[in-house]
Design a protein around this motif. Structure first.
Motif, PDB file in Angstrom:
ATOM      1  N   VAL A   1       0.830  -1.205   0.000  1.00 58.60           N
ATOM      2  CA  VAL A   1       0.000   0.000   0.000  1.00 58.60           C
ATOM      3  C   VAL A   1       0.863   1.253   0.000  1.00 58.60           C
ATOM      4  CG1 VAL A   1      -1.655   1.328   1.343  1.00 58.60           C
ATOM      5  CG2 VAL A   1      -1.921  -1.130   1.146  1.00 58.60           C
ATOM      6  N   GLY A   2       1.850   1.218   0.850  1.00 57.10           N
ATOM      7  CA  GLY A   2       2.722   2.381   0.915  1.00 57.10           C
ATOM      8  C   GLY A   2       3.396   2.673  -0.403  1.00 57.10           C
ATOM      9  N   ALA A   3       3.831   1.643  -1.023  1.00 55.79           N
ATOM     10  CA  ALA A   3       4.533   1.815  -2.299  1.00 55.79           C
ATOM     11  C   ALA A   3       3.580   2.337  -3.364  1.00 55.79           C
ATOM     12  CB  ALA A   3       5.150   0.494  -2.741  1.00 55.79           C
ATOM     13  N   VAL A   4       2.377   1.806  -3.342  1.00 55.73           N
ATOM     14  CA  VAL A   4       1.407   2.248  -4.338  1.00 55.73           C
ATOM     15  C   VAL A   4       1.021   3.697  -4.067  1.00 55.73           C
ATOM     16  CG1 VAL A   4      -0.922   1.915  -5.210  1.00 55.73           C
ATOM     17  CG2 VAL A   4       0.509  -0.053  -4.746  1.00 55.73           C
ATOM     18  N   GLU A   5       1.047   4.048  -2.815  1.00 54.45           N
ATOM     19  CA  GLU A   5       0.717   5.430  -2.482  1.00 54.45           C
ATOM     20  C   GLU A   5       1.715   6.353  -3.174  1.00 54.45           C
ATOM     21  OE1 GLU A   5      -0.993   6.569   1.715  1.00 54.45           O
ATOM     22  OE2 GLU A   5       0.488   5.001   1.922  1.00 54.45           O
ATOM     23  N   GLN A   6       2.908   5.915  -3.156  1.00 52.50           N
ATOM     24  CA  GLN A   6       3.952   6.752  -3.745  1.00 52.50           C
ATOM     25  C   GLN A   6       3.990   6.675  -5.254  1.00 52.50           C
ATOM     26  OE1 GLN A   6       7.883   6.340  -2.295  1.00 52.50           O
ATOM     27  NE2 GLN A   6       7.250   6.231  -0.174  1.00 52.50           N
ATOM     28  N   LEU A   7       3.905   5.494  -5.726  1.00 54.60           N
ATOM     29  CA  LEU A   7       4.063   5.320  -7.162  1.00 54.60           C
ATOM     30  C   LEU A   7       2.762   5.282  -7.947  1.00 54.60           C
ATOM     31  CD1 LEU A   7       6.753   2.560  -6.789  1.00 54.60           C
ATOM     32  CD2 LEU A   7       7.143   4.958  -7.358  1.00 54.60           C
TER      33      LEU A   7
ATOM     34  N   VAL B   1       7.050  -0.663  -7.991  1.00 54.25           N
ATOM     35  CA  VAL B   1       6.579  -1.028  -6.659  1.00 54.25           C
ATOM     36  C   VAL B   1       7.420  -2.180  -6.130  1.00 54.25           C
ATOM     37  CG1 VAL B   1       4.677  -2.061  -5.374  1.00 54.25           C
ATOM     38  CG2 VAL B   1       4.223  -0.266  -7.038  1.00 54.25           C
ATOM     39  N   LYS B   2       7.681  -3.081  -7.022  1.00 52.55           N
ATOM     40  CA  LYS B   2       8.488  -4.234  -6.618  1.00 52.55           C
ATOM     41  C   LYS B   2       9.859  -3.802  -6.107  1.00 52.55           C
ATOM     42  CE  LYS B   2      10.724  -8.340  -7.007  1.00 52.55           C
ATOM     43  NZ  LYS B   2      10.600  -8.918  -5.685  1.00 52.55           N
ATOM     44  N   THR B   3      10.505  -3.033  -6.878  1.00 48.55           N
ATOM     45  CA  THR B   3      11.854  -2.632  -6.491  1.00 48.55           C
ATOM     46  C   THR B   3      11.856  -1.693  -5.291  1.00 48.55           C
ATOM     47  OG1 THR B   3      11.798  -0.821  -8.093  1.00 48.55           O
ATOM     48  CG2 THR B   3      12.745  -2.887  -8.818  1.00 48.55           C
ATOM     49  N   LEU B   4      10.770  -0.989  -5.160  1.00 49.21           N
ATOM     50  CA  LEU B   4      10.725  -0.061  -4.043  1.00 49.21           C
ATOM     51  C   LEU B   4      10.523  -0.747  -2.697  1.00 49.21           C
ATOM     52  CD1 LEU B   4      10.603   2.712  -2.762  1.00 49.21           C
ATOM     53  CD2 LEU B   4       8.187   2.820  -3.380  1.00 49.21           C
TER      54      LEU B   4
ATOM     55  N   ASP C   1      11.992  -5.368  -3.061  1.00 50.22           N
ATOM     56  CA  ASP C   1      13.215  -5.712  -3.760  1.00 50.22           C
ATOM     57  C   ASP C   1      13.932  -6.897  -3.123  1.00 50.22           C
ATOM     58  OD1 ASP C   1      14.707  -5.194  -5.956  1.00 50.22           O
ATOM     59  OD2 ASP C   1      16.180  -4.005  -4.865  1.00 50.22           O
ATOM     60  N   ASN C   2      13.762  -7.007  -1.843  1.00 52.45           N
ATOM     61  CA  ASN C   2      14.453  -8.101  -1.160  1.00 52.45           C
ATOM     62  C   ASN C   2      13.625  -9.360  -0.988  1.00 52.45           C
ATOM     63  OD1 ASN C   2      16.878  -6.689  -0.749  1.00 52.45           O
ATOM     64  ND2 ASN C   2      15.883  -5.517   0.857  1.00 52.45           N
ATOM     65  N   ILE C   3      12.404  -9.251  -1.363  1.00 55.28           N
ATOM     66  CA  ILE C   3      11.555 -10.428  -1.225  1.00 55.28           C
ATOM     67  C   ILE C   3      11.464 -11.112  -2.574  1.00 55.28           C
ATOM     68  CG2 ILE C   3       9.225 -11.239  -0.816  1.00 55.28           C
ATOM     69  CD1 ILE C   3      11.068  -8.452   1.023  1.00 55.28           C
ATOM     70  N   GLU C   4      12.327 -12.055  -2.738  1.00 59.75           N
ATOM     71  CA  GLU C   4      12.414 -12.742  -4.014  1.00 59.75           C
ATOM     72  C   GLU C   4      11.118 -13.371  -4.506  1.00 59.75           C
ATOM     73  OE1 GLU C   4      14.269 -12.508  -1.461  1.00 59.75           O
ATOM     74  OE2 GLU C   4      16.071 -13.733  -1.605  1.00 59.75           O
ATOM     75  N   HIS C   5      10.383 -13.904  -3.600  1.00 57.23           N
ATOM     76  CA  HIS C   5       9.201 -14.626  -4.062  1.00 57.23           C
ATOM     77  C   HIS C   5       7.984 -13.777  -4.407  1.00 57.23           C
ATOM     78  CE1 HIS C   5       8.721 -14.370   0.299  1.00 57.23           C
ATOM     79  NE2 HIS C   5       7.425 -14.446   0.082  1.00 57.23           N
ATOM     80  N   ARG C   6       8.137 -12.508  -4.398  1.00 59.41           N
ATOM     81  CA  ARG C   6       7.009 -11.661  -4.783  1.00 59.41           C
ATOM     82  C   ARG C   6       7.362 -10.946  -6.076  1.00 59.41           C
ATOM     83  NH1 ARG C   6       3.095 -13.856  -1.811  1.00 59.41           N
ATOM     84  NH2 ARG C   6       3.293 -13.457   0.406  1.00 59.41           N
ATOM     85  N   THR C   7       6.736 -11.337  -7.101  1.00 55.73           N
ATOM     86  CA  THR C   7       7.029 -10.697  -8.372  1.00 55.73           C
ATOM     87  C   THR C   7       6.103  -9.506  -8.530  1.00 55.73           C
ATOM     88  OG1 THR C   7       5.370 -11.893  -9.647  1.00 55.73           O
ATOM     89  CG2 THR C   7       7.498 -12.977  -9.300  1.00 55.73           C
ATOM     90  N   TYR C   8       6.423  -8.674  -9.468  1.00 58.15           N
ATOM     91  CA  TYR C   8       5.564  -7.504  -9.614  1.00 58.15           C
ATOM     92  C   TYR C   8       4.167  -7.907 -10.070  1.00 58.15           C
ATOM     93  CZ  TYR C   8       7.673  -7.915 -14.299  1.00 58.15           C
ATOM     94  OH  TYR C   8       8.140  -8.372 -15.505  1.00 58.15           O
ATOM     95  N   VAL C   9       4.117  -9.048 -10.674  1.00 52.80           N
ATOM     96  CA  VAL C   9       2.799  -9.539 -11.084  1.00 52.80           C
ATOM     97  C   VAL C   9       2.030  -9.944  -9.827  1.00 52.80           C
ATOM     98  CG1 VAL C   9       1.555 -11.341 -12.310  1.00 52.80           C
ATOM     99  CG2 VAL C   9       3.591 -10.322 -13.310  1.00 52.80           C
ATOM    100  N   ASP C  10       2.749 -10.506  -8.903  1.00 55.52           N
ATOM    101  CA  ASP C  10       2.100 -10.896  -7.651  1.00 55.52           C
ATOM    102  C   ASP C  10       1.550  -9.661  -6.958  1.00 55.52           C
ATOM    103  OD1 ASP C  10       2.750 -13.579  -7.920  1.00 55.52           O
ATOM    104  OD2 ASP C  10       4.683 -13.334  -6.945  1.00 55.52           O
ATOM    105  N   LEU C  11       2.361  -8.633  -6.963  1.00 55.99           N
ATOM    106  CA  LEU C  11       1.951  -7.409  -6.285  1.00 55.99           C
ATOM    107  C   LEU C  11       0.725  -6.822  -6.969  1.00 55.99           C
ATOM    108  CD1 LEU C  11       5.478  -5.846  -5.764  1.00 55.99           C
ATOM    109  CD2 LEU C  11       4.174  -7.358  -4.266  1.00 55.99           C
TER     110      LEU C  11
END
Length: 314
Positions: free
Chosen positions: A230-236, A244-247, A250-260
């Motif tokens: 949510v925080g990332a989406v708030e910003q981006l 959002v993923k990289t923001l 980035d350290n959570i390998e198992h969450r792809t941007y598609v997942d997000l």
DNA sequence: GTTAGGG
DNA sequence: CCCTAAC
């Protein structure tokens, strides 16, 4: 990657700037440690709680056994503790992009309990030990040591990055009932191998799914992850899942941007279905509401800039 | 390689 | 989560 952690600095001599102008400081940023690989073995009918305890026990046993830090430069273990950094080749003016720190067992511990490796456990060791180990080092400061890392200035939100929220999730990617993926007791596979290099680079067996097709295990988003999302989406804004993923992930390998993206989809969905959440789990809107300067939620940010960011295009 | 959506 | 069409 973006660990804002600290830039640990080491001095080649004394802490004070001695009169010698050559006594530069070497700045290192430790992002992760390489630790010995751990194997655990627990019966399938064991509870998650017991699994956690088992892991903790192993970790503790290792800790109690004593840990020592190893330094690898260019893959070579530097054992001479008396050698100066400079002598070892760790100088401020050299490329130190290949320094690794490892955690090594001071003394080999006997397997906590009968070590019985079932068949073949497939789990991501990396993820399991995320919090207390697995750190890789990088040398981000090639030059002088003007203490001031603004490397993250671009990500003000970082404060809520999952780096902090991500508690041991211990994702055990198991191939369901097929490839037999049971966990049992944990045993620090203290590599008896003569030297240290032994447990150096932890071989992260990431791709367990040799045979593609295996569906990934379901990993429900944690509150922390949702907050980060949510925080990332708030910003981006929406529509920039890669960012959002990289923001925030980035350290959570198992969450792809598609997942997000998918998660956001469900969040929005559930949020719209039950506007009045039951006290317990805040929906995305509740988290966004605070400052819905924009259009509530779902602020598709078209190719341009993040919302709020006065994007003036000349 | 990313996004956006339906499956 | 997966699969894919459409960038």
């Amino acid at each position: 990657m973006l660990t804002e952690a600290s830039g640990t600095s080491f001095a080649t001599g004394g802490q004070n700037k001695s009169c010698e102008s050559e006594n530069y400081h070497v700045k290192l940023r430790i992002k992760s440690f390489n630790i010995p690989e751990l194997f655990i073995k627990v019966p399938e009918n064991a509870t998650i709680g017991s699994l956690k305890r088992t892991v903790m026990d192993v970790v503790n046993s290792i800790m109690e056994g004593g840990l020592r830090v190893g330094v690898l430069l260019q893959g070579k273990d530097i054992q001479d503790d008396n050698k100066t950094l400079r002598q070892a080749g760790i100088c401020h003016d050299k490329k130190l992009n290949n320094i690794d720190f490892t955690l090594q067992c001071e003394r080999e511990r006997e397997s906590p309990s009968g070590v019985i490796i079932p068949e073949q456990m497939d789990f991501l060791t990396a993820d399991m030990v995320e919090p207390l180990a697995r750190m890789k080092c990088e040398e981000p400061f090639p030059e002088a040591d003007v203490g001031d890392d603004n490397q993250q200035s671009k990500a003000p939100y970082r404060s809520r990055s999952l780096s902090d929220l991500y508690s041991v999730h211990c994702p055990v990617e198991m191939a369901s009932q097929d490839t037999s993926a049971s966990s049992q007791a944990i045993i620090p596979v203290s590599p008896a191998p003569s030297d240290i290099g032994a447990l150096a680079i932890v071989p992260l067996c990431k791709s367990k799914r040799s045979e593609i097709g295996q569906r990934r295990i379901r990993r429900p988003f944690t509150v922390g992850e949702v907050e980060a999302l949510v925080g990332a989406v708030e910003q981006l804004g929406t529509g920039r899942w890669r960012a959002v993923k990289t923001l925030a992930f980035d350290n959570i390998e198992h969450r792809t941007y598609v997942d997000l993206k998918d998660k956001w989809k469900t969040l929005v969905h559930t949020a719209s279905i039950s506007p009045q959440q039951r006290r317990g789990q805040p929906g995305p809107q509740e988290l966004l509401d605070p400052c819905p300067r924009s259009a509530g939620l779902l602020v598709p940010t078209p190719p341009g800039q993040a919302p709020g960011q006065g994007s003036s295009s000349p």
